[in-house]
Design an enzyme around this catalytic site. Structure first.
Site, PDB file in Angstrom:
ATOM      1  N   HIS A   1       0.859  -1.178   0.000  1.00 33.76           N
ATOM      2  CA  HIS A   1       0.000   0.000   0.000  1.00 33.76           C
ATOM      3  C   HIS A   1       0.900   1.233   0.000  1.00 33.76           C
ATOM      4  O   HIS A   1       2.019   1.200   0.502  1.00 33.76           O
ATOM      5  CB  HIS A   1      -0.868  -0.041   1.260  1.00 33.76           C
ATOM      6  CG  HIS A   1      -1.937   0.994   1.342  1.00 33.76           C
ATOM      7  ND1 HIS A   1      -1.689   2.305   1.696  1.00 33.76           N
ATOM      8  CD2 HIS A   1      -3.279   0.914   1.148  1.00 33.76           C
ATOM      9  CE1 HIS A   1      -2.821   2.982   1.713  1.00 33.76           C
ATOM     10  NE2 HIS A   1      -3.806   2.167   1.381  1.00 33.76           N
TER      11      HIS A   1
ATOM     12  N   ASP B   1       2.925  -4.637   7.991  1.00 31.16           N
ATOM     13  CA  ASP B   1       1.665  -3.894   7.874  1.00 31.16           C
ATOM     14  C   ASP B   1       0.523  -4.905   7.975  1.00 31.16           C
ATOM     15  O   ASP B   1       0.273  -5.670   7.047  1.00 31.16           O
ATOM     16  CB  ASP B   1       1.628  -3.154   6.542  1.00 31.16           C
ATOM     17  CG  ASP B   1       0.292  -2.473   6.271  1.00 31.16           C
ATOM     18  OD1 ASP B   1      -0.596  -2.518   7.142  1.00 31.16           O
ATOM     19  OD2 ASP B   1       0.128  -1.912   5.162  1.00 31.16           O
TER      20      ASP B   1
ATOM     21  N   GLN C   1      -4.685  -5.279   6.714  1.00 33.12           N
ATOM     22  CA  GLN C   1      -5.619  -6.180   6.042  1.00 33.12           C
ATOM     23  C   GLN C   1      -5.625  -7.580   6.652  1.00 33.12           C
ATOM     24  O   GLN C   1      -6.422  -8.429   6.236  1.00 33.12           O
ATOM     25  CB  GLN C   1      -5.276  -6.269   4.552  1.00 33.12           C
ATOM     26  CG  GLN C   1      -5.378  -4.966   3.800  1.00 33.12           C
ATOM     27  CD  GLN C   1      -6.807  -4.432   3.729  1.00 33.12           C
ATOM     28  OE1 GLN C   1      -7.776  -5.175   3.883  1.00 33.12           O
ATOM     29  NE2 GLN C   1      -6.946  -3.133   3.518  1.00 33.12           N
TER      30      GLN C   1
ATOM     31  N   LYS D   1     -10.702  -0.667   9.809  1.00 31.64           N
ATOM     32  CA  LYS D   1     -10.823  -1.879   9.003  1.00 31.64           C
ATOM     33  C   LYS D   1     -11.134  -3.097   9.874  1.00 31.64           C
ATOM     34  O   LYS D   1     -11.448  -4.172   9.359  1.00 31.64           O
ATOM     35  CB  LYS D   1      -9.535  -2.141   8.222  1.00 31.64           C
ATOM     36  CG  LYS D   1      -9.150  -1.031   7.240  1.00 31.64           C
ATOM     37  CD  LYS D   1      -7.876  -1.393   6.506  1.00 31.64           C
ATOM     38  CE  LYS D   1      -7.268  -0.196   5.779  1.00 31.64           C
ATOM     39  NZ  LYS D   1      -8.131   0.371   4.746  1.00 31.64           N
TER      40      LYS D   1
ATOM     41  N   CYS E   1      -4.778   2.587  -3.743  1.00 31.57           N
ATOM     42  CA  CYS E   1      -3.567   3.095  -3.086  1.00 31.57           C
ATOM     43  C   CYS E   1      -2.426   2.088  -3.212  1.00 31.57           C
ATOM     44  O   CYS E   1      -1.641   1.886  -2.273  1.00 31.57           O
ATOM     45  CB  CYS E   1      -3.825   3.431  -1.627  1.00 31.57           C
ATOM     46  SG  CYS E   1      -4.994   4.780  -1.396  1.00 31.57           S
TER      47      CYS E   1
END
Length: 414
Positions: free
Chosen positions: A131, A208, A211, A234, A372
């Site tokens: 991202h 990261d 997600q 999220k 993104c």
């Protein structure tokens, strides 16, 4: 409706859907079909109620007051930190820093640990799946420090080529930053293996997890990464709140990022002494309600069971993959062998933005664009995709509605 796909056993999705007020609405006269969870998720009633309770009963600043409201506010805020620690299986709440989101958490690491430890000629390694929030902060750091930003490539499935990843790590590699799960393709990276490879060369690793955390277990002790970030919105929690997990020894050695209230122990005009972890990185009044709401969201997911969530969403992914492959003119982008419930696709002769606009008229919310993640779009030779991202409150019937809507799209552009 398609058959032949295993049904989710003992997963009462209708009961779960009843916990999410937003899912009961209609859009343009149709029942809402919300398939944009990778962008943000809907919120269960318990999250909304906990935040409302704070604002109506306990609204006071944390850590500073001796009156009852402040004590209750502080207890709820620090209770949420313990919830995050437990959810991530971190060793201590000292390793849990509240931020405004995953993006701020990445920037915090880049501007503190990165500035202190990266110099001219050093290298930072990321992957082609990232991202923008896990690209741009490292670009900025590399430019400032005259370091080199390297990128591990992906294959035609959308999987990181591990041999290339390993080849790119060397004695000058100071930081490795990688997505646990790709937001654009749904690829699940072998993060634990990648962390081990990086650690062999002495590199520090940031993962990261924006997600990943909503969909699978993220265990910091098993993963053994040095930093891990995720966002609340999220994860069925509020906007404006996120988490940085960091190993305590690294956080202790890092300088603070922002100055102000609560990150200090004492201040004189001659010298400031900084506060203990994690407060050294939480300057100013925090998003108290956001942290409380995030804690409620994580407790809600824990009560359902992360293994059950992952199993049910995988069944939805299989069902959705079969369904989209049956639509003439549709091509999936990203076919990794291990995927989260993300289906990114293009349709012959129709721009993704037109697909999303037409589907919206049927109450179906999907995402269209580069997500993104422009470099991965370029890797696959497309300017944009349509993206369906599923959550544990979605159903097969909603996937059927999507397929029916794509048939309408084809009629419009016939």
């Amino acid at each position: 409706m398609r058959t032949g796909t295993k049904t989710a056993s003992q997963f009462d999705v209708q009961r779960i859907r009843a916990d999410f007020p937003a899912l009961a609405q209609t859009v343009h006269g149709y029942p809402l079909v919300y398939l944009d969870n990778a962008a943000t998720s809907q919120k269960p009633r318990v999250v909304i109620d906990e935040m409302m309770r704070f604002y109506t009963q306990d609204c006071a600043n944390v850590h500073r007051g001796v009156h009852l409201l402040s004590e209750r506010s502080t207890a709820a805020y620090e209770g949420a930190r313990e919830t995050v620690r437990r959810f991530l299986n971190a060793r201590s709440t000292r390793e849990i820093v509240f931020t405004r989101g995953a993006t701020e958490a990445v920037n915090l690491v880049a501007q503190t640990y990165g500035r202190a430890n990266v110099g001219p000629g050093d290298e930072i390694l990321i992957t082609a799946l990232e991202h923008h929030s896990n690209i741009v902060p490292w670009q900025m750091l590399a430019e400032e420090k005259q370091a080199v930003l390297r990128v591990a490539p992906v294959d035609d499935r959308g999987e990181v080529i591990l041999e290339e990843f390993e080849r790119l790590i060397g004695p000058r590699t100071k930081i490795v930053a990688l997505a646990h799960v790709s937001n654009a393709l749904g690829t699940i990276n072998p993060a634990a293996e990648m962390v081990r490879i990086a650690h062999r060369e002495g590199a520090v690793v940031l993962v990261d997890g924006a997600q990943a955390v909503p969909h699978m277990q993220a265990d910091m002790r098993r993963l053994d990464c040095d930093f891990y970030v995720f966002s609340g919105h999220k994860t069925f929690g509020p906007t404006g709140i996120g988490v940085l997990y960091g190993k305590a020894a690294l956080l202790e050695a890092m300088p603070p990022w922002q100055g102000g209230g609560d990150m200090i122990r004492s201040v004189t005009f001659e010298k400031t002494l900084y506060n203990d972890l994690p407060y050294k990185f939480e300057a100013g009044t925090p998003h108290i309600a956001g942290a409380i709401g995030l804690g409620a969201a994580l407790d809600y997911m824990t009560a359902i069971g992360m293994d059950r969530i992952a199993e049910y969403e995988h069944e939805l992914l299989e069902y959705g993959t079969e369904a989209l492959l049956g639509v003439e003119g549709v091509r999936l982008i990203g076919t990794a062998r291990k995927k989260a419930a993300v289906l990114s696709f293009v349709m012959e002769g129709v721009h993704p933005h037109d697909i999303a606009t037409i589907l919206d008229r049927r109450g179906i919310a999907i995402r269209a664009g580069h997500h993104c993640a422009q470099p991965i779009m370029e890797r696959f030779g497309v300017p944009a995709t349509s993206r369906v991202s599923l959550a544990f409150y979605n159903t097969r019937q909603e996937i059927d509605a999507l397929v029916e809507g794509l048939g309408w799209v084809k009629e419009v552009f016939a």
